[in-house]
Write a protein that holds these residues in place. Structure first.
Motif, mmCIF file in Angstrom:
data_model
loop_
_atom_site.group_PDB
_atom_site.id
_atom_site.type_symbol
_atom_site.label_atom_id
_atom_site.label_comp_id
_atom_site.label_asym_id
_atom_site.label_seq_id
_atom_site.Cartn_x
_atom_site.Cartn_y
_atom_site.Cartn_z
ATOM 1 N N SER A 111 -6.680 -92.609 -82.856
ATOM 2 C CA SER A 111 -6.318 -92.892 -81.466
ATOM 3 C C SER A 111 -5.743 -94.297 -81.328
ATOM 4 O O SER A 111 -4.793 -94.521 -80.569
ATOM 5 N N ASP B 2 -1.789 -98.474 -73.110
ATOM 6 C CA ASP B 2 -2.856 -98.654 -72.124
ATOM 7 C C ASP B 2 -2.549 -97.891 -70.845
ATOM 8 O O ASP B 2 -1.386 -97.636 -70.502
ATOM 9 N N TRP B 3 -3.618 -97.553 -70.119
ATOM 10 C CA TRP B 3 -3.490 -96.787 -68.886
ATOM 11 C C TRP B 3 -2.618 -97.511 -67.859
ATOM 12 O O TRP B 3 -1.741 -96.910 -67.237
ATOM 13 N N HIS C 45 -3.335 -94.116 -78.095
ATOM 14 C CA HIS C 45 -4.026 -93.360 -77.051
ATOM 15 C C HIS C 45 -4.647 -94.356 -76.068
ATOM 16 O O HIS C 45 -5.293 -95.315 -76.474
ATOM 17 N N ARG D 289 -4.936 -84.544 -68.272
ATOM 18 C CA ARG D 289 -5.582 -85.755 -67.730
ATOM 19 C C ARG D 289 -4.799 -87.008 -68.080
ATOM 20 O O ARG D 289 -4.936 -88.041 -67.424
ATOM 21 N N LEU D 290 -3.947 -86.935 -69.101
ATOM 22 C CA LEU D 290 -3.081 -88.055 -69.453
ATOM 23 C C LEU D 290 -1.757 -87.934 -68.702
ATOM 24 O O LEU D 290 -1.334 -86.833 -68.353
ATOM 25 N N ASP E 8 -7.210 -94.306 -74.306
ATOM 26 C CA ASP E 8 -8.675 -94.400 -74.363
ATOM 27 C C ASP E 8 -9.175 -95.035 -75.654
ATOM 28 O O ASP E 8 -10.381 -95.150 -75.862
ATOM 29 N N ASP F 117 -11.348 -92.318 -83.682
ATOM 30 C CA ASP F 117 -11.051 -93.559 -82.975
ATOM 31 C C ASP F 117 -9.929 -94.336 -83.657
ATOM 32 O O ASP F 117 -9.077 -94.939 -82.996
#
Length: 454
Positions: free
Chosen positions: A126, A442-443, A131, A36-37, A133, A123
């Motif tokens: 991450s 970031d995405w 990460h 998914r990444l 997310d 968290d």
């Protein structure tokens, strides 16, 4: 040709793909590794601490597998909502192996756990691992203005987060830690890091190598209370200590040495505490201010009991590192109690019967146990089950070009060249900052690097 989708590009997924293409019983196997990444390597990229460069170098081994001509990396495709459901994947592939890990953290289940300043270690890891997310806002505000932090747990994840909190920024600058996290950690006011376990040192889950690293930090000193070590019934018995597994015996030796030597002068202190069970997080000014612990004692059966004696440890930042559990994947059966997908030898079970073409490997199969290498025999068992089923699976009609079908359904897969573009962008980012490679956190940044400007 047998087309197989492996969902997840961490070690368990890559070892599964490797096992499928290297075997000789079923010729012509082709594997698509979906993630998914947009980036491969799973927890090796997003879970191994940035200062553990030797372990992170495992990415080179995983890369060798993913560049095999029989294996295709397909990033930015999530199985289940909003991505293709398991039933849809079975229309594209003869078999699907789910290697999606165990990403949910376990909670403490105590009052005050939801206070601002209380977070999961997951968290925090991450965040400093970039990460996309990661809840960045949790750690860029007042969290690291704390002077005292409590890490609840005595496993390797707890050791990792305690070490990152105690490191100086100059020690982290040569790593790939994202620039934003580096800036926050450079300004951190944390001076005391308490790592606390409810049981004794002979039952702690960290490895000796990880433990010893705490004693080699240039800007931090380790503090161990001899009285807490003495509470462990193994501590005073040479025979009992000799009967321990070798790792736990060596852990005791390291802790005994620190307790005997006393703590040197240093900018920060890492306090290792034992036989303390968290019962409540205390609040002041709308944020966590302390952790109330109950002193525990061995119960004679390998566990601990409460003693009715309490201690409050000041803490403006609390990180729980008490384990992971699997998360349900829409469309797959799930055992909520175990946090795994029900299976037999890797074959997914639906209503107690094997579901043709569906398999699991890794933590979602066995739970969050073992080390990276444990994934090899786990993947091997699943591969053997799939190969035994291959004659029946190969007769099903599937898509000639699954990736084209995914694009037609509105997905934007990131192929291997897209991942290489992300790597190049991260190298360029590091160079622009006067550092080595720096991760994009970031995405939007990752997808822009992978696909180019829209």
């Amino acid at each position: 040709m047998l087309r197989v989708a492996v969902v997840g590009s961490g070690p368990s997924g890559v070892y599964t793909a490797q096992g499928l293409v290297q075997q000789t019983r079923v010729p012509g196997v082709r594997v698509h590794v979906l993630d998914r990444l947009p980036c491969p390597y799973g927890l090796v990229r997003y879970g191994v601490a940035p200062d553990h460069e030797k372990i992170k170098s495992l990415q080179n081994n995983l890369r060798d597998v993913l560049t095999d001509e029989r294996i295709t990396f397909v990033g930015n495709v999530a199985a289940g909502a909003p991505g293709p459901a398991p039933a849809q994947l079975l229309e594209l592939y003869h078999a699907v192996v789910y290697c999606v890990g165990a990403s949910r953290d376990r909670s403490l289940g105590i009052p005050g756990e939801e206070l601002p300043g209380s977070h999961s270690a997951t968290d925090f890891v991450s965040w400093y691992s970039a990460h996309p997310d990661a809840p960045e806002a949790d750690f860029t505000g007042p969290a690291l203005t704390a002077r005292s932090a409590v890490v609840i747990g005595v496993g390797n994840v707890a050791v990792d987060v305690a070490r990152i909190l105690a490191r100086g920024a100059d020690e982290l600058r040569p790593t790939d830690v994202p620039q934003g996290a580096l800036g926050v950690l450079a300004g951190s006011a944390v001076r005391d890091v308490h790592m606390v376990g409810r049981r004794g040192p002979s039952q702690a889950r960290f490895t000796t190598k990880e433990l010893r690293e705490l004693g080699s930090l240039p800007s931090a000193a380790v503090v161990v209370d001899p009285a807490e070590l003495a509470l462990d019934p193994v501590y005073g018995s040479a025979a009992a200590a000799a009967a321990l597994p070798v790792v736990r015996r060596r852990n005791l030796e390291v802790l005994r040495g620190w307790a005997a030597d006393g703590a040197r002068e240093a900018e920060r202190r890492i306090r290792l505490r034992f036989f303390l069970r968290p019962v409540e997080l205390l609040e002041r000014g709308g944020r966590v201010a302390a952790v109330r612990f109950e002193r525990t004692a061995p119960d004679g059966d390998g566990g601990v009991r409460g003693t009715g004696s309490y201690e409050d440890v000041p803490a403006q930042l609390v990180l729980r590192a008490v384990g992971y559990r699997g998360e349900p994947l829409p469309g797959l059966p799930f055992d909520d109690r175990a946090g795994t997908v029900p299976h037999t030898a890797g074959r997914v079970l639906r209503d107690g019967l094997p579901s043709p073409g569906e398999y699991v490997a890794g933590w979602i199969k066995r739970g969050p146990t073992g080390v990276i290498g444990t994934n090899r025999p786990c993947a091997r068992e699943t591969v053997e089950s799939l190969l035994a089923d291959a004659p029946e699976l190969a007769g099903r009609p599937v898509a000639d070009d699954p990736v084209a079908r995914l694009r037609a359904a509105g997905h934007r897969p990131v192929p291997w060249p897209g991942w290489l573009a992300i790597e190049a962008a991260e190298a360029a980012l590091g160079a622009s900052l006067g550092r080595r490679t720096v991760k994009i956190p970031d995405w939007d940044g990752l997808l822009a690097a992978a696909h180019g400007p829209v």
